[in-house]
Design an enzyme around this catalytic site. Structure first.
Site, PDB file in Angstrom:
ATOM      1  N   PHE A  59       0.805  -1.224   0.000  1.00  0.00           N
ATOM      2  CA  PHE A  59       0.000   0.000   0.000  1.00  0.00           C
ATOM      3  C   PHE A  59       0.836   1.271   0.000  1.00  0.00           C
ATOM      4  CE2 PHE A  59       0.426  -1.502   4.401  1.00  0.00           C
ATOM      5  CZ  PHE A  59       0.974  -0.381   5.019  1.00  0.00           C
ATOM      6  N   ARG A  89      -1.356   7.226  21.012  1.00  0.00           N
ATOM      7  CA  ARG A  89      -1.775   6.075  20.196  1.00  0.00           C
ATOM      8  C   ARG A  89      -3.104   5.520  20.703  1.00  0.00           C
ATOM      9  NH1 ARG A  89       0.682   4.754  15.252  1.00  0.00           N
ATOM     10  NH2 ARG A  89       0.118   2.598  15.640  1.00  0.00           N
ATOM     11  N   THR A  95      -5.068   1.019  13.561  1.00  0.00           N
ATOM     12  CA  THR A  95      -4.915   1.518  12.186  1.00  0.00           C
ATOM     13  C   THR A  95      -6.218   1.492  11.390  1.00  0.00           C
ATOM     14  OG1 THR A  95      -2.615   0.769  12.225  1.00  0.00           O
ATOM     15  CG2 THR A  95      -3.579   1.228  10.059  1.00  0.00           C
ATOM     16  N   ASN A 116      -7.830   7.472   7.601  1.00  0.00           N
ATOM     17  CA  ASN A 116      -8.061   7.246   9.024  1.00  0.00           C
ATOM     18  C   ASN A 116      -7.737   8.457   9.898  1.00  0.00           C
ATOM     19  OD1 ASN A 116      -5.305   7.069   8.861  1.00  0.00           O
ATOM     20  ND2 ASN A 116      -5.159   4.918   9.468  1.00  0.00           N
ATOM     21  N   HIS A 119      -2.381  10.775  12.014  1.00  0.00           N
ATOM     22  CA  HIS A 119      -1.149  10.011  12.236  1.00  0.00           C
ATOM     23  C   HIS A 119      -0.628  10.336  13.627  1.00  0.00           C
ATOM     24  CE1 HIS A 119       2.956   8.493  11.889  1.00  0.00           C
ATOM     25  NE2 HIS A 119       3.301   9.610  12.486  1.00  0.00           N
ATOM     26  N   GLU A 130      10.465  11.761  13.628  1.00  0.00           N
ATOM     27  CA  GLU A 130       9.403  12.508  12.941  1.00  0.00           C
ATOM     28  C   GLU A 130       9.355  13.981  13.341  1.00  0.00           C
ATOM     29  OE1 GLU A 130       5.876  10.193  13.696  1.00  0.00           O
ATOM     30  OE2 GLU A 130       6.694   8.463  12.613  1.00  0.00           O
TER      31      GLU A 130
HETATM   32  P1  DAT Z   1      -0.637   3.679  11.804  1.00  0.00           P
HETATM   33  O1  DAT Z   1      -1.030   4.927  11.046  1.00  0.00           O
HETATM   34  O2  DAT Z   1      -1.764   3.158  12.644  1.00  0.00           O
HETATM   35  O3  DAT Z   1       0.636   3.847  12.577  1.00  0.00           O
HETATM   36  P2  DAT Z   1       0.929   2.143   9.875  1.00  0.00           P
HETATM   37  O4  DAT Z   1       2.101   2.925  10.353  1.00  0.00           O
HETATM   38  O5  DAT Z   1       1.035   0.666   9.879  1.00  0.00           O
HETATM   39  O6  DAT Z   1      -0.399   2.525  10.714  1.00  0.00           O
HETATM   40  O7  DAT Z   1       0.537   2.582   8.395  1.00  0.00           O
HETATM   41  C1  DAT Z   1       0.594   3.943   8.024  1.00  0.00           C
HETATM   42  C2  DAT Z   1      -0.641   4.282   7.233  1.00  0.00           C
HETATM   43  O8  DAT Z   1      -0.673   3.498   6.036  1.00  0.00           O
HETATM   44  C3  DAT Z   1      -1.964   3.973   7.929  1.00  0.00           C
HETATM   45  O9  DAT Z   1      -2.360   5.011   8.822  1.00  0.00           O
HETATM   46  C4  DAT Z   1      -2.897   3.826   6.769  1.00  0.00           C
HETATM   47  C5  DAT Z   1      -2.017   3.164   5.714  1.00  0.00           C
HETATM   48  N1  DAT Z   1      -2.177   1.708   5.764  1.00  0.00           N
HETATM   49  C6  DAT Z   1      -1.706   0.861   6.708  1.00  0.00           C
HETATM   50  N2  DAT Z   1      -2.034  -0.406   6.459  1.00  0.00           N
HETATM   51  C7  DAT Z   1      -2.748  -0.378   5.308  1.00  0.00           C
HETATM   52  C8  DAT Z   1      -3.395  -1.359   4.511  1.00  0.00           C
HETATM   53  N3  DAT Z   1      -3.360  -2.653   4.849  1.00  0.00           N
HETATM   54  N4  DAT Z   1      -4.043  -0.943   3.403  1.00  0.00           N
HETATM   55  C9  DAT Z   1      -4.080   0.358   3.059  1.00  0.00           C
HETATM   56  N5  DAT Z   1      -3.489   1.346   3.753  1.00  0.00           N
HETATM   57  C10 DAT Z   1      -2.849   0.982   4.867  1.00  0.00           C
HETATM   58 MG    MG Z   2       2.633   4.105  11.941  1.00  0.00          MG
END
Ligand code: DAT
Ligand code: MG
Length: 153
Positions: A59, A89, A95, A116, A119, A130
């Site tokens: 993704f 968090r 997520t 969503n 961040h 970050e």
């Molecule tokens: P988070 O934002 O909860 O820390 P992450 O760091 O794993 O989640 O991923 C960053 C972003 O990427 C997340 O907010 C939305 C997108 N994302 C994560 N997993 C995904 C998936 N399986 N399909 C589509 N978008 C995704």
């Molecule tokens: Mg993340």
């Protein structure tokens, strides 16, 4: 320590939907101190650097396109206070908004994993990389929040 800091960003979907104050207000209400905040239309390069650890994920391309589309800016902000990395968090939810508990930001605002709302840094290391990626030193306000005496015992 009450000086722990974490990085957050209201994502383009939430900016478009007028949820900026709703989201940032939750951190203020909790008693946390906002020490930096700005609206940014992020470049592809900045988003790639921000999500560098997700490069190998299927993704990743869609995520970068979405976040740097320019169709809406993001609101980046840094929050300071006791336990903010973990509590932030918890306030955000998991997520996938469909799996986020009601009461959390994602659980209260959305239904799609890619849109969503917010961040938040996922740990000490994430926050440490970050914050300087998004803010220069002079963009961080080192102010004394006098209400802290009614927040911290
Ligand atoms: P988070 O934002 O909860 O820390 P992450 O760091 O794993 O989640 O991923 C960053 C972003 O990427 C997340 O907010 C939305 C997108 N994302 C994560 N997993 C995904 C998936 N399986 N399909 C589509 N978008 C995704
Ligand atoms: Mg993340």
């Amino acid at each position: 320590t009450n000086q722990e800091r974490s990085f957050f960003m209201v994502k383009p979907d939430a900016v478009q939907r007028g949820l900026v104050s709703e989201i940032i207000g939750r951190f203020e209400k909790r008693g946390y101190k906002i020490v930096a905040m700005k609206m940014v239309t992020p470049s592809r390069e900045l988003i790639e650097a921000h999500y560098d650890d997700l490069r190998s994920r299927p993704f990743f391309e869609g995520l970068c396109k979405y976040m740097s589309s320019g169709e809406a800016p993001v609101v980046a902000f840094v929050v300071e206070g006791k336990g903010i990395i973990k509590v932030g968090r918890d306030m955000i939810g998991v997520t996938d908004p469909l799996k986020s508990a009601p009461g959390t930001i994602r659980g209260d605002t959305g239904v799609s994993i890619g849109m969503n709302s917010i961040h938040g840094s996922d740990g000490v290391e994430g926050a440490a990389s970050e914050i300087p990626l998004w803010f220069s030193q002079d963009e961080i306000a080192n102010w004394n929040k006098t209400a802290d005496k009614w927040i911290y015992e």
